[in-house]
Design a protein around this motif. Structure first.
Motif, PDB file in Angstrom:
ATOM      1  N   ARG A  23     -61.010  -4.961 -18.501  1.00  0.00           N
ATOM      2  CA  ARG A  23     -61.760  -4.465 -17.443  1.00  0.00           C
ATOM      3  C   ARG A  23     -62.428  -3.233 -17.715  1.00  0.00           C
ATOM      4  NH1 ARG A  23     -59.363  -4.180 -12.677  1.00  0.00           N
ATOM      5  NH2 ARG A  23     -59.272  -1.898 -13.136  1.00  0.00           N
TER       6      ARG A  23
ATOM      7  N   GLU B 153     -63.459 -12.965 -12.979  1.00  0.00           N
ATOM      8  CA  GLU B 153     -64.101 -12.333 -12.022  1.00  0.00           C
ATOM      9  C   GLU B 153     -63.655 -10.913 -11.813  1.00  0.00           C
ATOM     10  OE1 GLU B 153     -64.625 -15.904  -8.816  1.00  0.00           O
ATOM     11  OE2 GLU B 153     -62.940 -14.868  -8.956  1.00  0.00           O
TER      12      GLU B 153
ATOM     13  N   LEU C 146     -66.217  -7.410 -12.259  1.00  0.00           N
ATOM     14  CA  LEU C 146     -66.263  -6.450 -11.208  1.00  0.00           C
ATOM     15  C   LEU C 146     -66.713  -5.056 -11.945  1.00  0.00           C
ATOM     16  CD1 LEU C 146     -63.640  -6.899  -8.676  1.00  0.00           C
ATOM     17  CD2 LEU C 146     -66.022  -7.323  -8.527  1.00  0.00           C
TER      18      LEU C 146
ATOM     19  N   LEU D 122     -55.633 -17.354 -12.261  1.00  0.00           N
ATOM     20  CA  LEU D 122     -55.511 -16.209 -11.430  1.00  0.00           C
ATOM     21  C   LEU D 122     -54.358 -15.085 -12.251  1.00  0.00           C
ATOM     22  CD1 LEU D 122     -55.202 -17.883  -7.934  1.00  0.00           C
ATOM     23  CD2 LEU D 122     -56.999 -16.514  -8.623  1.00  0.00           C
TER      24      LEU D 122
ATOM     25  N   PHE E 137     -53.812   1.990 -12.575  1.00  0.00           N
ATOM     26  CA  PHE E 137     -52.728   2.329 -11.893  1.00  0.00           C
ATOM     27  C   PHE E 137     -51.428   1.991 -12.102  1.00  0.00           C
ATOM     28  CE2 PHE E 137     -56.699   2.177  -9.493  1.00  0.00           C
ATOM     29  CZ  PHE E 137     -56.954   3.495  -9.014  1.00  0.00           C
TER      30      PHE E 137
ATOM     31  N   GLY F 117     -51.114  -2.987  -9.299  1.00  0.00           N
ATOM     32  CA  GLY F 117     -52.171  -3.382  -8.579  1.00  0.00           C
ATOM     33  C   GLY F 117     -53.352  -3.106  -9.182  1.00  0.00           C
ATOM     34  N   ASN F 118     -53.781  -3.360 -10.607  1.00  0.00           N
ATOM     35  CA  ASN F 118     -54.918  -3.242 -11.266  1.00  0.00           C
ATOM     36  C   ASN F 118     -55.751  -4.229 -11.195  1.00  0.00           C
ATOM     37  OD1 ASN F 118     -54.804  -0.473 -12.417  1.00  0.00           O
ATOM     38  ND2 ASN F 118     -52.984  -1.359 -13.250  1.00  0.00           N
ATOM     39  N   LEU F 119     -55.492  -5.408 -10.529  1.00  0.00           N
ATOM     40  CA  LEU F 119     -56.113  -6.683 -10.520  1.00  0.00           C
ATOM     41  C   LEU F 119     -55.985  -7.388  -9.287  1.00  0.00           C
ATOM     42  CD1 LEU F 119     -54.819  -8.401 -13.779  1.00  0.00           C
ATOM     43  CD2 LEU F 119     -56.979  -7.390 -13.686  1.00  0.00           C
ATOM     44  N   PHE F 120     -57.217  -7.534  -8.525  1.00  0.00           N
ATOM     45  CA  PHE F 120     -57.284  -8.379  -7.292  1.00  0.00           C
ATOM     46  C   PHE F 120     -56.602  -9.707  -7.382  1.00  0.00           C
ATOM     47  CE2 PHE F 120     -60.872  -5.495  -6.937  1.00  0.00           C
ATOM     48  CZ  PHE F 120     -60.059  -4.670  -5.908  1.00  0.00           C
ATOM     49  N   PRO F 121     -55.380  -9.801  -6.833  1.00  0.00           N
ATOM     50  CA  PRO F 121     -54.603 -11.158  -7.062  1.00  0.00           C
ATOM     51  C   PRO F 121     -55.483 -12.508  -6.741  1.00  0.00           C
ATOM     52  CG  PRO F 121     -53.628  -9.845  -5.379  1.00  0.00           C
ATOM     53  CD  PRO F 121     -54.818  -9.029  -5.946  1.00  0.00           C
ATOM     54  N   HIS F 122     -56.597 -12.289  -5.706  1.00  0.00           N
ATOM     55  CA  HIS F 122     -57.285 -13.297  -5.382  1.00  0.00           C
ATOM     56  C   HIS F 122     -58.524 -13.888  -6.120  1.00  0.00           C
ATOM     57  CE1 HIS F 122     -58.602  -9.884  -3.292  1.00  0.00           C
ATOM     58  NE2 HIS F 122     -59.798 -10.518  -3.214  1.00  0.00           N
ATOM     59  N   LEU F 123     -58.625 -13.095  -7.083  1.00  0.00           N
ATOM     60  CA  LEU F 123     -59.865 -13.119  -8.112  1.00  0.00           C
ATOM     61  C   LEU F 123     -59.439 -13.644  -9.220  1.00  0.00           C
ATOM     62  CD1 LEU F 123     -62.141 -10.204  -6.935  1.00  0.00           C
ATOM     63  CD2 LEU F 123     -62.350 -12.434  -6.005  1.00  0.00           C
ATOM     64  N   SER F 124     -60.047 -14.637  -9.818  1.00  0.00           N
ATOM     65  CA  SER F 124     -59.781 -15.055 -11.349  1.00  0.00           C
ATOM     66  C   SER F 124     -59.823 -13.684 -12.251  1.00  0.00           C
ATOM     67  CB  SER F 124     -60.789 -15.898 -11.619  1.00  0.00           C
ATOM     68  OG  SER F 124     -61.957 -15.571 -12.045  1.00  0.00           O
TER      69      SER F 124
END
Lengths: 501, 231
Positions: B142, B90, B94, B126, B77, B80-87
């Motif tokens: 990913r 991680e 996914l 992170l 996208f 916001g292509n990565l969850f900021p709270h996951l390393s």
């Protein structure tokens, strides 16, 4: 598992609880018996004190909010934060603070005595109104301040450069929108406020409908009478809630109140006076709670500690229930969940309590269930606030990361665990803190159900005050505030600490 | 092969028609004025937007009933292509499983793709601790591990500077191109995209044209494209 499924159960649970207790009350009410003159007096008192309380709160909030909107001074941020404090302050504790300032032996009477005037009398109509203004002036100020800060700064600049009347073209249109909403919300809050009337009201001339329900149940042992009064209370709040529903209610929880819009009008002196008076009205009773409470700590009876344990346990159970229900409703979304989430705002704790009393009495002694019922009703009352906090956080999480989660096939509990809960962490902490503090301070259903023992901290305080042990009550109040704030802090902090990005 | 058959998309007053095919293994740029519907078209292929009419087919199979995660599609996208709270590791993991605890073999695969995009040893960070370029690389890693035959890129590098953007496009072509993968990428800079995209779909005036060879298209643009390119 679909994340929307539990919301249906949650909504059903809430609606059954609210309407089931209402049905129990209605069936028990024997409408033929009608209302006694004292009941009509209670109805008139309830409406008139709520009208005056809401009117005064909003009328005073307008100049205070305007002063806060256009003046920047050291401590402004702290003051705006403190305006949120009465929401978390247990009512009974605030009463101790107000008594210390406005009571017969309070500061105000002391000062009046120096100039030879008689002491003021706080009990009765004006005492109830005073306490309601103490709680709701800050709320009204925050709501109206939000309205002021929603006017873009450029408009003030433009108006100033044109020499246009700011009041007529910018402020009055905003107030026409913000004031009715603020007034109605506070009117509704004052209609259902029980602890204030319990402590400062009473007697034939200062009894609210909720207080009358309590008296009918506890002292007259007349369930039918209590149920009839319950129906009156429900009709009253239903009308007020329907009015609130039709009107846009300004936001008091929103962030961003730390902004000051530069202005070129108004008198500094007048603004300073309004801010100063409002701050004094808020801070002196708060200070008195600290001072009197500290002095009274030595008089606190040992029975307070089991009561504290009960209060904390009830608050923790209630918080868990609130958050589970709120999360389920927010994940479901839609009209039914929204309806179930806001409806408790219009519910009367005393009516729900009376309904539960009627339902359980054939099976067990209600006293046995005092604590579980209190936790349940407290959870219900805190629910709208928790939903209000969680819903925008959920929306942000889905807006920011919903498509990414979809594209990675993260659905059901994996989505909840990996995406939604971590993204909503701060809101979950804050919402849980609110729920815990609200439950800690509640003095409503517990007064209806509790036997001679088994009291929570607020009820213990009330009983100490009833036996004129004011120092012990103040000391207990300080412990209650400390525990409430500690719980709030622990939950809120839990949502922030180590919150990765 | 990706086929859009009589596809019609609507969002409020906006409408877009597409009737075209994209050959397997092609790298295709989507260009056109902003608001023309380039992102909307990708959203429909990815399954975020239900078409009003028509079908999206992959190798003859209608994707209509499939949720975004079930389609043979990986997507990057705009943000916001990565969850900021996951390393970083991680996040990349996914692609394999929604369990955060990876097996030894899975960890090795994550480490391998990290190496492919030049992020060796940064798996424990992170996303917020990485530079913009490094975050883009992690997102690419990913997608690489997701290993879907169709990759949609909705200007994921738009926030990077021109130099870094070029570098990321080159890396995208290098790690994702080949191996039979089909790439569709939205671009605001037709000449930039031309470097990696052999074919281009021009989206304008409520229509997505069939892919045409990029070189020829840019050398001799039809009137609407000429107007967009500005001479």
């Amino acid at each position: 598992m679909s994340l929307r499924a539990p919301g249906l159960t949650a909504a059903a649970f809430i609606l059954v609880l609210l309407f089931g207790t209402l049905a129990a009350v209605a069936l028990r009410a024997e409408p033929g018996a009608g209302l006694a003159p004292a009941d009509w007096a209670a109805l008139r008192f309830t409406v008139s004190q709520a009208l005056v309380s809401a009117g005064l709160s909003v009328a005073l909030a307008v100049p205070v909010a305007r002063a806060l909107a256009r003046r920047s001074f050291p401590g402004r941020g702290l003051l705006v934060t403190l305006l949120g404090a009465p929401f978390l302050l247990p009512v009974i504790v605030a009463i101790v603070g107000l008594l210390a300032v406005f009571g017969r032996n309070g500061l105000l009477s002391l000062v009046l005595g120096w100039v030879g005037l008689p002491p003021v009398q706080i009990y009765g109509f004006h005492g109830v109104v005073l306490a309601h203004v103490f709680f709701n002036l800050p709320l009204a100020t925050r709501m109206i301040l939000q309205g002021w800060l929603s006017i873009p700064a450029e408009r003030f600049r433009l108006a100033a450069s044109l020499g246009a009347p700011i009041g007529a073209i910018l402020e009055r249109p905003m107030l026409r929108q913000a004031v009715p909403g603020a007034f109605l919300v506070i009117f509704l809050i004052c209609l259902t406020s029980f602890a204030v009337a319990l402590t400062l009201g009473g007697g034939p001339r200062a009894t609210t409908v909720e207080l009358a329900i309590y008296q009918a149940l506890r002292f007259e042992f007349d369930l039918g009478h209590a149920a009839r009064l319950g129906l009156v209370q429900v009709a009253l709040t239903a009308v007020a809630a329907a009015l609130v529903w039709r009107i846009a209610v300004p936001d008091a929880m929103g962030a961003g109140l730390d902004r000051v819009v530069p202005r070129w009008d108004g008198s500094r002196g007048v603004d300073a006076a309004w801010i100063g008076l409002a701050a004094l009205f808020l801070l002196v009773p708060l200070g008195a709670i600290g001072v009197r409470g500290a002095a009274g700590l030595a008089d606190v009876p040992a029975s307070i500690w089991p009561a504290a344990l009960r209060s904390v346990s009830v608050a923790l159970v209630s918080t868990a229930l609130t958050m589970a229900l709120a999360l389920a409703l927010v994940l479901r979304g839609g009209r039914l969940a929204f309806f179930a989430g806001v409806l408790p705002l219009a519910a009367s704790a005393l009516v729900v309590g009376t309904g539960l009393f009627i339902v359980v009495r054939p099976f067990v002694n209600p006293t046995v269930l005092a604590l579980p019922v209190t936790a349940l009703v407290n959870a219900l009352l805190a629910l709208p606030f928790a939903v209000r906090v969680l819903a925008p956080a959920h929306e942000r999480a889905e807006a920011g990361f919903g498509r990414l989660a979809d594209s990675l096939a993260l659905t059901g509990t994996a989505r909840l665990r990996l995406v939604l809960l971590p993204r909503m962490r701060r809101a979950l902490g804050f919402g849980a803190g609110l729920a815990a503090a609200l439950s800690m301070g509640d003095l409503g259903v517990i007064a209806l159900f509790a036997g001679t023992g088994g009291e929570t901290l607020p009820l213990a305080m009330f009983r100490l005050m009833g036996s004129y042990r004011m120092a012990a009550a103040a000391g207990t109040g300080l412990i209650l505030v400390a525990l409430s704030l500690a719980l709030f802090w622990a939950f809120d902090r839990g949502g922030r600490v180590d919150a990765r990005a | 092969m990706l086929a859009l058959e009589g596809l019609r998309l609507e969002q409020g007053a906006f409408a877009l028609k597409a009737d075209l095919t994209v050959a397997t293994g092609a790298i295709v740029a989507l260009i056109g004025p902003s608001g023309a519907g380039k992102s909307t078209l990708l959203a429909a292929i990815a399954g975020f937007l239900k078409p009003v009419a028509g079908r999206v087919l992959w190798d003859g199979v209608d994707l209509g009933g499939l949720a975004p995660g079930e389609r043979p599609v990986a997507m990057l996208f705009q943000e916001g292509n990565l969850f900021p709270h996951l390393s970083v590791a991680e996040n990349i993991g996914l692609a394999l499983t929604p369990r955060l605890r990876l097996s030894e073999a899975e960890r090795a695969r994550v480490a391998e793709v990290l190496g492919r995009v030049g992020l060796d040893g940064l798996g424990d960070r992170l996303p917020g601790d990485l530079s913009g370029g490094q975050q883009s690389r992690a997102a690419l890693a990913r997608v690489l591990l997701q290993d879907r035959p169709l990759v949609l890129l909705d200007e994921p590098f738009a926030a990077l500077g021109p130099g870094l953007r070029d570098e990321m496009l080159a890396l995208t072509a290098e790690v994702l191109g080949g191996a039979g993968r089909t790439l569709l990428l939205v671009s605001h800079e037709p000449r930039e995209a031309a470097r990696i995209a052999g074919e281009t779909i021009f989206v304008a005036g409520g229509r997505a044209e069939a892919p045409a060879p990029t070189e020829a298209l840019l050398a001799d643009p039809p009137p609407a494209l000429r107007e967009y390119l500005g001479g």
